[in-house]
Enzyme design. Structure first.
Site, PDB file in Angstrom:
ATOM      1  N   ASP A   1      32.621  77.827  21.859  1.00  0.00           N
ATOM      2  CA  ASP A   1      32.928  78.646  20.693  1.00  0.00           C
ATOM      3  C   ASP A   1      33.704  77.771  19.721  1.00  0.00           C
ATOM      4  OD1 ASP A   1      33.447  81.167  19.207  1.00  0.00           O
ATOM      5  OD2 ASP A   1      32.997  82.083  21.150  1.00  0.00           O
TER       6      ASP A   1
ATOM      7  N   ASP B   1      32.209  80.837  15.135  1.00  0.00           N
ATOM      8  CA  ASP B   1      32.863  82.110  14.862  1.00  0.00           C
ATOM      9  C   ASP B   1      32.961  82.379  13.352  1.00  0.00           C
ATOM     10  OD1 ASP B   1      34.541  84.179  16.323  1.00  0.00           O
ATOM     11  OD2 ASP B   1      36.008  83.499  14.842  1.00  0.00           O
TER      12      ASP B   1
ATOM     13  N   GLU C   1      27.858  82.778  13.740  1.00  0.00           N
ATOM     14  CA  GLU C   1      28.145  84.220  13.654  1.00  0.00           C
ATOM     15  C   GLU C   1      28.401  84.554  12.192  1.00  0.00           C
ATOM     16  OE1 GLU C   1      31.240  87.629  15.264  1.00  0.00           O
ATOM     17  OE2 GLU C   1      31.960  85.731  14.497  1.00  0.00           O
TER      18      GLU C   1
ATOM     19  N   HIS D   1      31.113  90.293  23.265  1.00  0.00           N
ATOM     20  CA  HIS D   1      32.493  90.701  23.544  1.00  0.00           C
ATOM     21  C   HIS D   1      33.109  91.551  22.429  1.00  0.00           C
ATOM     22  CE1 HIS D   1      32.753  87.346  20.863  1.00  0.00           C
ATOM     23  NE2 HIS D   1      34.030  87.582  20.672  1.00  0.00           N
ATOM     24  N   ASP D   2      32.399  91.723  21.319  1.00  0.00           N
ATOM     25  CA  ASP D   2      32.909  92.544  20.213  1.00  0.00           C
ATOM     26  C   ASP D   2      32.183  93.884  20.106  1.00  0.00           C
ATOM     27  OD1 ASP D   2      34.602  90.454  19.354  1.00  0.00           O
ATOM     28  OD2 ASP D   2      33.033  89.598  18.078  1.00  0.00           O
TER      29      ASP D   2
END
Ligand code: GLC
Length: 591
Positions: free
Chosen positions: A111, A221, A280, A353-354
């Protein structure tokens, strides 16, 4: 070489092909597996599960952040980009993990969180130390504006009216120098100023350091937040909100493509390995995604778009959930399939995870239909054109969690929202808890359910967040060797992609866009056509295809299905939550 090829084609064609056939598995380390009994997952826990991942058949592991961090946002607030947080382990263990993945033919994607750092990162500590510090301009520092300069009376003197994604204003006042700094996320996540070339150079150097250590790429991210409108204008304020929506001004800013192309030149160009980059990008449009993922432009391989995970919310507000309409889901995902059909590439996901758990959100997590609908969802997603992502536990059909009081939650987004909604917006505790239950991020963050023992085999200590009580029957131990389990179904779906070029490379055509219950499409490549049918309801459905379906599907081969061996049921009839993947080939003689 007899056929003349441009240098770009020679270099890029084979490199792209690998990730078009690949399946990525996301690990959220804190909740995956705990080896040392401190209640938090760690690298050694992941290392102990490599055979589990290998058996599943995934090609790439994306690791959510394990860098040194105060853990304000569970590691998405990094204070040292080149070390592992002791909570998770050591650099040596990360090396062991990388080697273990490589030895099994899998890759490791890290990440990359570079829209912001932690406020405890040395860069920010320096930056805040004085107005003339050389790193002052590495972040967004601004003077207070006059409290009466046109702002709403409830507002203070922040430089503009932007709200943070985690509630409250997007600005924090710093006493030492009398200025505010910008933080789109928590006040412990100050935004880096990518306008400053030194910032960009420092990030590229760090990325190169990781690639040189053998990692195989990055999940970037909120990468489309790095270019902002530098005039930082006020955003519109919606009814019932305290702060303005700055997103139009910090998403996809004017230098976005330039920054990604520069990053590509400085970090990826000239590297020969098979690397993966996925950006993302909340708010990204399909038109822009074509540009971001066009290989000729050398930006990123694929993006995560957010349109299909906003359909079950009023105005994209996750705290105001509404019922999902299948027709809208098909319209959205179909538009992305069409938009990236010629140029660029899609990523495919139901969860991460969100997001809420896929089966609870898009399927039916009741005892009767949980397994069927989890399998159906896997088949539908993975048969789209694009690279599918599996979020840890999805392959077990893990469900949303039923949390009790606000004290059961851990996520900063939830806790801040609850505080703001009860203290400043006049909502009761019960109202807020009910509204946040379906879509809050902690749903996805309960520990992976390994077995039916205490704490689901996740830890021998006290887990940092509660384990879902349904671990007593939904767990890996019960599924890995059961040929009818959700896990085994994921294995089949993943194996199908690896075996069938039509799955990875075929054309996509959406069928029955107006059907409220059935998701139907074809994939076609070089004489092979697959018809994919998914019943998104608990009732029987008969599928009637119109003239566009060129094949006599009545006698087609069933390649994949989620009901026990086909008992001669009509091919175009679907039982509750049924998935069918049919292989055609025979065109109707009259056509
Ligand atoms: C991304 C991450 C999310 C995090 C945020 C800020 O959206 O996926 O978990 O909170 O960025 O880094």
């Amino acid at each position: 070489m007899t056929v003349e090829q441009s240098p770009t084609e020679t270099l890029q064609a084979p490199a792209r092909d690998w990730f078009q056939r690949a399946v990525v598995y996301q690990i959220y380390p804190r909740s995956f597996a705990d080896s040392n009994g401190d209640g938090v997952g760690d690298l050694r826990g992941i290392i102990s599960k490599l055979d589990y991942l290998h058996k599943l058949g995934v090609d790439v592991v994306w690791l959510s952040p394990i860098y040194t961090s105060p853990q304000d946002d569970n590691g998405y607030d990094i204070s040292d980009y080149r070390d592992v947080d002791p909570l998770f382990g050591t650099l040596e263990e990360l090396r062991e993990l990388t080697d273990g993945l490589h030895a099994r033919g899998m890759k490791l994607v890290m990440d990359l969180v570079v829209n912001h750092t932690s406020d405890e990162h040395p860069w920010f500590i320096e930056s805040r130390s004085s107005k003339d510090n050389p790193k002052r301009d590495w972040y967004w520092w601004r003077q207070p504006r006059e409290p009466d300069a046109g702002a709403s009376p409830r507002r203070g003197a922040e430089p503009n009216n932007w709200g943070s994604a985690f509630s409250g204003p997007a600005w924090e006042f710093d006493q030492a120098t009398g200025e505010y700094y910008l933080h789109i996320f928590s006040k412990k996540q100050p935004d880096l100023n990518w306008e400053n070339p030194e910032v960009r150079a420092a990030v590229y150097e760090m990325m190169n350091w990781w690639l040189d250590r053998g990692v195989d790429g990055f999940r970037m991210d909120v990468i489309n937040f790095i270019s902002k409108d530098t005039s930082l204008p006020d955003g519109p304020i919606a009814d019932g909100k305290l702060f303005g929506d700055g997103t139009p001004f910090y998403i996809d800013g004017p230098r976005m493509h330039e920054f990604l192309q520069e990053m590509h030149r400085e970090v990826f160009a000239g590297r020969t390995g098979e690397l993966l980059t996925v950006g993302e990008m909340p708010g990204v449009t399909v038109e822009d995604a074509v540009l971001f993922t066009d290989p000729a432009r050398a930006e990123v391989d694929m993006v995560f778009q957010f349109e299909h995970v906003a359909l079950d919310q009023e105005n994209g507000d996750k705290w105001r959930p509404k019922k999902l309409q299948l027709t809208e889901l098909k319209e959205t995902l179909g538009r992305w399939q069409e938009g990236l059909a010629e140029t660029g590439w899609n990523s495919l996901y139901w969860g991460n995870h969100d997001q809420a758990r896929a089966v609870s959100r898009f399927g039916d997590d009741s005892p009767q239909y949980r397994e069927l609908s989890a399998k159906m969802l896997a088949g539908i997603l993975h048969l789209h054109r694009g690279t599918p992502y599996v979020y840890q536990g999805e392959e077990l059909g893990m469900t949303n969690m039923s949390f009790g009081a606000i004290s059961d939650y851990r996520d900063i987004e939830v806790l801040n929202h609850h505080r703001e909604a009860t203290a400043h917006l006049g909502h009761t505790d019960a109202e807020v808890l009910a509204a946040l239950a379906p879509l809050n991020r902690d749903n996805a963050r309960t520990p992976v359910q390994w077995d039916a023992s205490r704490h689901a085999g996740f830890t021998t200590g006290a887990p940092w967040i509660a384990v879902n009580p349904n671990a007593n029957h939904i767990n890996a131990a019960a599924q890995v060797d059961d040929p009818d389990s959700v896990y085994s179904f994921y294995r089949q779906v993943i194996a199908l992609r690896h075996a069938e070029p039509v799955v990875s490379h075929g054309d996509f055509t959406m069928l029955l866009p107006d059907d409220p219950h059935v998701y139907a499409f074809t994939r076609a490549l070089a004489g092979t056509t697959l018809l994919v049918l998914g019943n998104f309801s608990g009732t029987q459905q008969d599928v009637t295809l119109d003239g566009d379906a060129l094949v006599d599907w009545g006698s087609a081969e069933l390649v994949l299905g989620n009901y026990p061996a086909d008992s001669g049921a009509p091919r175009l009839h679907l039982r509750p939550w049924e998935l069918k993947v049919l292989r055609g080939g025979v065109a109707r003689p009259d056509r």
